[in-house]
Write a protein that holds these residues in place. Sequence first.
Motif, PDB file in Angstrom:
ATOM      1  N   GLU A  10     -50.946 -52.824 -24.514  1.00 11.63           N
ATOM      2  CA  GLU A  10     -52.338 -52.703 -25.186  1.00 11.63           C
ATOM      3  C   GLU A  10     -52.469 -53.237 -26.411  1.00 11.63           C
ATOM      4  O   GLU A  10     -53.254 -53.851 -26.932  1.00 11.63           O
ATOM      5  CB  GLU A  10     -52.495 -51.301 -24.872  1.00 11.63           C
ATOM      6  CG  GLU A  10     -53.856 -50.804 -25.669  1.00 11.63           C
ATOM      7  CD  GLU A  10     -53.950 -49.298 -25.931  1.00 11.63           C
ATOM      8  OE1 GLU A  10     -54.972 -49.228 -27.027  1.00 11.63           O
ATOM      9  OE2 GLU A  10     -53.398 -48.546 -25.476  1.00 11.63           O
TER      10      GLU A  10
ATOM     11  N   GLY B 246     -52.349 -56.753 -26.632  1.00 13.22           N
ATOM     12  CA  GLY B 246     -53.912 -57.290 -26.242  1.00 13.22           C
ATOM     13  C   GLY B 246     -54.937 -57.220 -27.592  1.00 13.22           C
ATOM     14  O   GLY B 246     -55.522 -58.126 -27.635  1.00 13.22           O
TER      15      GLY B 246
ATOM     16  N   GLU C 181     -54.153 -59.984 -29.691  1.00 18.84           N
ATOM     17  CA  GLU C 181     -54.515 -61.393 -29.361  1.00 18.84           C
ATOM     18  C   GLU C 181     -56.049 -61.638 -29.504  1.00 18.84           C
ATOM     19  O   GLU C 181     -56.500 -62.744 -29.895  1.00 18.84           O
ATOM     20  CB  GLU C 181     -54.294 -61.412 -27.673  1.00 18.84           C
ATOM     21  CG  GLU C 181     -52.980 -61.429 -27.435  1.00 18.84           C
ATOM     22  CD  GLU C 181     -52.546 -61.534 -25.961  1.00 18.84           C
ATOM     23  OE1 GLU C 181     -53.544 -61.267 -25.161  1.00 18.84           O
ATOM     24  OE2 GLU C 181     -51.241 -61.780 -25.342  1.00 18.84           O
ATOM     25  N   THR C 182     -56.737 -60.441 -29.490  1.00 13.78           N
ATOM     26  CA  THR C 182     -58.079 -60.334 -29.708  1.00 13.78           C
ATOM     27  C   THR C 182     -58.127 -60.734 -31.216  1.00 13.78           C
ATOM     28  O   THR C 182     -59.197 -61.420 -31.916  1.00 13.78           O
ATOM     29  CB  THR C 182     -58.892 -58.982 -29.546  1.00 13.78           C
ATOM     30  OG1 THR C 182     -58.877 -58.949 -28.031  1.00 13.78           O
ATOM     31  CG2 THR C 182     -60.126 -58.936 -30.060  1.00 13.78           C
TER      32      THR C 182
END
Length: 246
Positions: A122, A125, A128-129
């Motif tokens: 999580e 992720g 990455e954003t």
Amino acid sequence: MPEQDTHVVLERLLRLRDRREPLVAQIAEWVGAGIIEGRLEPGQDLNSVELSRRFDTSRTPVREALMLLEQEGLVEMKARRRPRVAAPSLTDIRDIYQVRRHLLAMLAGLLVERATDEELAELRGRVETMRQLADAGDVDAYFWSHVQLQERMTEIVQNATLKQILDSLALRTLMLRHLSLTRPGRLAYSVDDQERLIQACEERDGELASALIAGATVRALRSAEEQIEQDAAGSRKPARRRRPTA
């Protein structure tokens, strides 16, 4: 959306849900976000009359909101003077970052010990954003995503004492953290730091993770110092004299 992230963070740190008067919370959030994101600069006067007009209210809710921000170190209120945005000294800033560096190193070590693989996925992720936001040059959106990333880390490690201490410093450091990201190239360096940190956590290397986050905190401090010194030098430059027109 960064506005949503701003609301969530400030609502929690300022305990705005506990306010009986919604307008006080609205004013505190608007002024607090303005200070953190640099729209309201250190030392700038906060005109209660203008704020009353902006929010179509009396000066009482404005004063209550500013007093709330004063308690968190964002606003200075002195007798017979207008309230103004707090302007911490470089010594104060360095002291805060010294403490924060050690706290975040502890946070990273605990994250390696306690985070599940799913929780680390999580966090990756989220990073990455953040990479996409950094590539787009969106300082505000990247900043609030970074704040939310670290808040999520504190939730994962489940150390209430550590979270309480970090929260006590949070509002005093948010303005500085945002300021550091406005320096050229800082977004790319920052997101690289976050990616290396997550990788160290995935490899379950607590010593490396602690060293990485401590190093990133030192670099953020240096960036904020450089920007503060640059702003101070700019304010000392004499205004250019205009030539008389014929």
